[in-house]
Scaffold this active site. Sequence first.
Site, PDB file in Angstrom:
ATOM      1  N   CYS A 119     -14.087 -44.355 -53.675  1.00 45.75           N
ATOM      2  CA  CYS A 119     -14.400 -42.948 -53.455  1.00 45.75           C
ATOM      3  C   CYS A 119     -14.947 -42.310 -54.742  1.00 45.75           C
ATOM      4  CB  CYS A 119     -13.155 -42.193 -52.994  1.00 45.75           C
ATOM      5  SG  CYS A 119     -13.479 -40.462 -52.606  1.00 45.75           S
ATOM      6  N   LYS A 159     -11.782 -51.980 -51.193  1.00 45.30           N
ATOM      7  CA  LYS A 159     -13.169 -51.532 -51.143  1.00 45.30           C
ATOM      8  C   LYS A 159     -13.484 -50.865 -52.473  1.00 45.30           C
ATOM      9  CE  LYS A 159     -16.427 -49.042 -48.153  1.00 45.30           C
ATOM     10  NZ  LYS A 159     -16.971 -47.969 -49.016  1.00 45.30           N
ATOM     11  N   ASP A 223     -26.452 -48.517 -47.023  1.00 46.14           N
ATOM     12  CA  ASP A 223     -27.786 -48.480 -46.416  1.00 46.14           C
ATOM     13  C   ASP A 223     -27.907 -49.356 -45.172  1.00 46.14           C
ATOM     14  OD1 ASP A 223     -28.400 -46.765 -48.445  1.00 46.14           O
ATOM     15  OD2 ASP A 223     -29.721 -48.131 -49.531  1.00 46.14           O
TER      16      ASP A 223
END
Length: 388
Positions: A119, A159, A223
């Site tokens: 984040c 992540k 993306d």
Amino acid sequence: MPTTPSPLRIGPHTVQPPVVLAPMAGITNAPFRTLCRSFAGGESKDGASGGKGLFVSEMITTRALVERNEKTMQLIHFDESEKPRSIQLYGVDPATVGKAVRMIAEEGLADHIDLNFGCPVPKVTRKGGGSALPYKRNLLRAILREAVSGAGELPVTMKMRKGIDDDHITYLDAGRIAVEEGVTAIALHGRTAAQHYGGTADWDAIARLKEHVPEIPVLGNGDIWSAADAVRMVRETGCDGVVVGRGCLGRPWLFADLVAAFEGRDDFRRPALREVADVMVRHATLLGEWIGDEARGVIDFRKHVAWYLKGFAVGSEMRKRLAITSSLAELRSGLDELDLDQAWPLGADGPRGRTSGNNRVVLPDGWLKDPYDCAGVSEEAELDTSGG
């Protein structure tokens, strides 16, 4: 790349196709996960579905979980059809992370735990959390050790981003630490914290991480706006699966396309506006049922309106009107005034959500002086509310 890639293994769980819904604060709540899963795997008669893929909760702070914050306890509620149940945790203090993970394991609150080190928003990085944390190698190791130890049989994944900025790249070191501490899989967003969501994701970094940590699965993120993007990422990087975030905003049916693509089919969905409008009403309805108040559900849905309507010929005044609705009847009435026979518009699969980049990353004082010294990081660094 084979037409159908190998199943993704997350501990005892098999994820096929290897597609993961990225945790997004305020987005990937139970209603949105239900919607995405319904497209990924069909529906039962009651509208629920296990779905093909892995669907992760929005970010939960460890302190809020340990203190049983009322809002947090609602956010970790899963439908009975969600299997496996995946929770993403944010934490800075190893002890608090350990307590939260043990709570999940001992009380059977989830089947899989993902840790957030990606984040980039200031309220997270200024505490040393999210994408700022992997710079402190020893702190990262301590958190991972506590999490894996406390999780017992539950698999722990993480992540992360490439690093803080181009001068402070951390993902290769973090990947090696993760392997050494028993993390089951790693997802890499191919951007730095400074990039936020701007520019182009660096898929080459995903390939380098896969080469660097061949012992465990590596998932690519960044993306992926269409099923073709997901297939291309796997082919070009050799990653073991994909994590889809902003690409599914206003496009929950993307998961139907992803399943089709990884199963070697090309029957992709291109819904006309009429079907999009029906999905919008269903999404708002699910939110109202989950919150327990129709008006609050519709209000929460407002942020999704522009994403759903992207590319369609809808005037600015109508867009504004739909974005301030406060009842299902009002939402449905406004949508019915549109030209619902509009076909799927060309170019509607492009970027959605935040796109700003080249931001100054807000960090704790002196954070960059020493990549190993963890002095000054304590339990007080934990946020006391969920989200981010």
